[in-house]
Design a protein around this motif. Sequence first.
Motif, PDB file in Angstrom:
ATOM      1  N   ALA A 264       0.831  -1.207   0.000  1.00 26.43           N
ATOM      2  CA  ALA A 264       0.000   0.000   0.000  1.00 26.43           C
ATOM      3  C   ALA A 264       0.865   1.257   0.000  1.00 26.43           C
ATOM      4  CB  ALA A 264      -0.930  -0.018   1.208  1.00 26.43           C
ATOM      5  N   GLU A 265       1.948   1.225   0.766  1.00 27.47           N
ATOM      6  CA  GLU A 265       2.833   2.387   0.858  1.00 27.47           C
ATOM      7  C   GLU A 265       3.495   2.672  -0.493  1.00 27.47           C
ATOM      8  OE1 GLU A 265       4.567   5.584   2.980  1.00 27.47           O
ATOM      9  OE2 GLU A 265       2.962   4.176   3.514  1.00 27.47           O
ATOM     10  N   ALA A 266       3.837   1.614  -1.233  1.00 26.80           N
ATOM     11  CA  ALA A 266       4.442   1.803  -2.560  1.00 26.80           C
ATOM     12  C   ALA A 266       3.485   2.553  -3.485  1.00 26.80           C
ATOM     13  CB  ALA A 266       4.819   0.454  -3.158  1.00 26.80           C
TER      14      ALA A 266
ATOM     15  N   PHE B  91      -4.427  -0.299   1.901  1.00 26.64           N
ATOM     16  CA  PHE B  91      -4.381  -0.005   3.336  1.00 26.64           C
ATOM     17  C   PHE B  91      -5.602  -0.597   4.050  1.00 26.64           C
ATOM     18  CE2 PHE B  91      -1.558   3.703   2.184  1.00 26.64           C
ATOM     19  CZ  PHE B  91      -0.451   3.250   2.876  1.00 26.64           C
ATOM     20  N   GLU B  92      -6.756  -0.564   3.400  1.00 27.83           N
ATOM     21  CA  GLU B  92      -7.964  -1.126   4.007  1.00 27.83           C
ATOM     22  C   GLU B  92      -7.801  -2.625   4.268  1.00 27.83           C
ATOM     23  OE1 GLU B  92     -10.869   0.020   1.137  1.00 27.83           O
ATOM     24  OE2 GLU B  92     -11.351   1.911   2.159  1.00 27.83           O
TER      25      GLU B  92
ATOM     26  N   LYS C 269       0.647  -2.751  12.359  1.00 27.72           N
ATOM     27  CA  LYS C 269       0.552  -1.792  11.261  1.00 27.72           C
ATOM     28  C   LYS C 269      -0.832  -1.144  11.149  1.00 27.72           C
ATOM     29  CE  LYS C 269       4.682  -2.316   9.500  1.00 27.72           C
ATOM     30  NZ  LYS C 269       5.667  -1.219   9.569  1.00 27.72           N
ATOM     31  N   VAL C 270      -1.791  -1.617  11.920  1.00 27.97           N
ATOM     32  CA  VAL C 270      -3.160  -1.101  11.790  1.00 27.97           C
ATOM     33  C   VAL C 270      -3.265   0.410  12.051  1.00 27.97           C
ATOM     34  CG1 VAL C 270      -5.491  -1.209  12.789  1.00 27.97           C
ATOM     35  CG2 VAL C 270      -4.268  -3.314  12.188  1.00 27.97           C
ATOM     36  N   PRO C 271      -2.669   0.959  13.126  1.00 23.92           N
ATOM     37  CA  PRO C 271      -2.788   2.417  13.334  1.00 23.92           C
ATOM     38  C   PRO C 271      -2.249   3.219  12.160  1.00 23.92           C
ATOM     39  CG  PRO C 271      -1.927   1.343  15.299  1.00 23.92           C
ATOM     40  CD  PRO C 271      -1.926   0.309  14.218  1.00 23.92           C
TER      41      PRO C 271
ATOM     42  N   MET D 277      -5.197   5.633   5.405  1.00 27.51           N
ATOM     43  CA  MET D 277      -6.544   5.637   4.819  1.00 27.51           C
ATOM     44  C   MET D 277      -7.132   7.040   4.878  1.00 27.51           C
ATOM     45  SD  MET D 277      -8.044   2.048   6.386  1.00 27.51           S
ATOM     46  CE  MET D 277      -9.750   2.609   6.196  1.00 27.51           C
ATOM     47  N   GLY D 278      -6.928   7.708   6.019  1.00 25.21           N
ATOM     48  CA  GLY D 278      -7.386   9.095   6.125  1.00 25.21           C
ATOM     49  C   GLY D 278      -6.691   9.990   5.126  1.00 25.21           C
ATOM     50  N   TYR D 279      -5.373   9.801   4.968  1.00 25.51           N
ATOM     51  CA  TYR D 279      -4.614  10.617   4.020  1.00 25.51           C
ATOM     52  C   TYR D 279      -5.083  10.382   2.588  1.00 25.51           C
ATOM     53  CZ  TYR D 279      -1.082  11.822   7.586  1.00 25.51           C
ATOM     54  OH  TYR D 279      -0.421  12.311   8.684  1.00 25.51           O
ATOM     55  N   CYS D 280      -5.280   9.106   2.233  1.00 27.28           N
ATOM     56  CA  CYS D 280      -5.712   8.791   0.870  1.00 27.28           C
ATOM     57  C   CYS D 280      -7.088   9.406   0.575  1.00 27.28           C
ATOM     58  CB  CYS D 280      -5.771   7.276   0.661  1.00 27.28           C
ATOM     59  SG  CYS D 280      -4.158   6.467   0.565  1.00 27.28           S
TER      60      CYS D 280
END
Length: 258
Positions: A177-179, A193-194, A205-207, A213-216
């Motif tokens: 997801a980060e990539a 991320f979801e 890694k959940v937090p 997810m908020g950023y996206c």
Amino acid sequence: MTRDSDRQPYRMNRFGIVLGGIVAVSACVTTPPQEDPVLIKLAEIERRLVALERVVQNDSIVNLAASVDSLAQDVATVRGQVEELGFASTQAADRQRELYGDLDARMAALEKSAGSTPVASASSALPVPGGSDEGNYRAAFEMLKEGRYDEASDAFNEFLATYPESNLADNAQYWLAEAHYVSQRFDEALPAFERVVSDYPRSAKVPDALLKMGYCNYELRNWIDARAALQRVEAEYADTTAARLAAQRLARMQSENR
């Protein structure tokens, strides 16, 4: 009968006494101030008081100057410490990816010791065909650190397909997801991320996944979903770096009337 000639000496003596008194009084009244002993004494006392006041004032000024110097030294010390902290912060930001890598490597070693290490089938799509899950995970993560985001995405996808039960699967899903996120492919990063949250609810890694997810959603202008994810981080993971960053983004959204 008294004669005038007998009274004349008496009159002269009385006149002399009166005249002497007048002269004496006149002498007291007409004494110049600079010669008056009382005024001279008062002037001397005044000079001594002035001298004492000057001494006291000078001591106060010296003490004040010493205090100012001490405060200046304290300010210089604090300024130096702030500059050192600023430099350390810059250095930490530059090494952020390296620190992520080190943390993941340690976690991988601990998780490996707690369970079995699957061995890959001969798949040419893996970074290390026929290697272990740990070896392939490390290889994919190196691609990410080097900025080879498309290759890292493919490597993490193949890792997840080959090692679905690996103890490193949650980390691999997060870095996949980060990539996408660092490549600004937010529509691909969001569902990735979801999956971290839905498929690995106990992962460390959940937090961070919720935060991203908020950023996206913010970048995709999904304001309601962005706010919900960020508020969940604050509520469920208080006193963490992710919660602090979520609060900052929420404050930014409020200032932007989002």
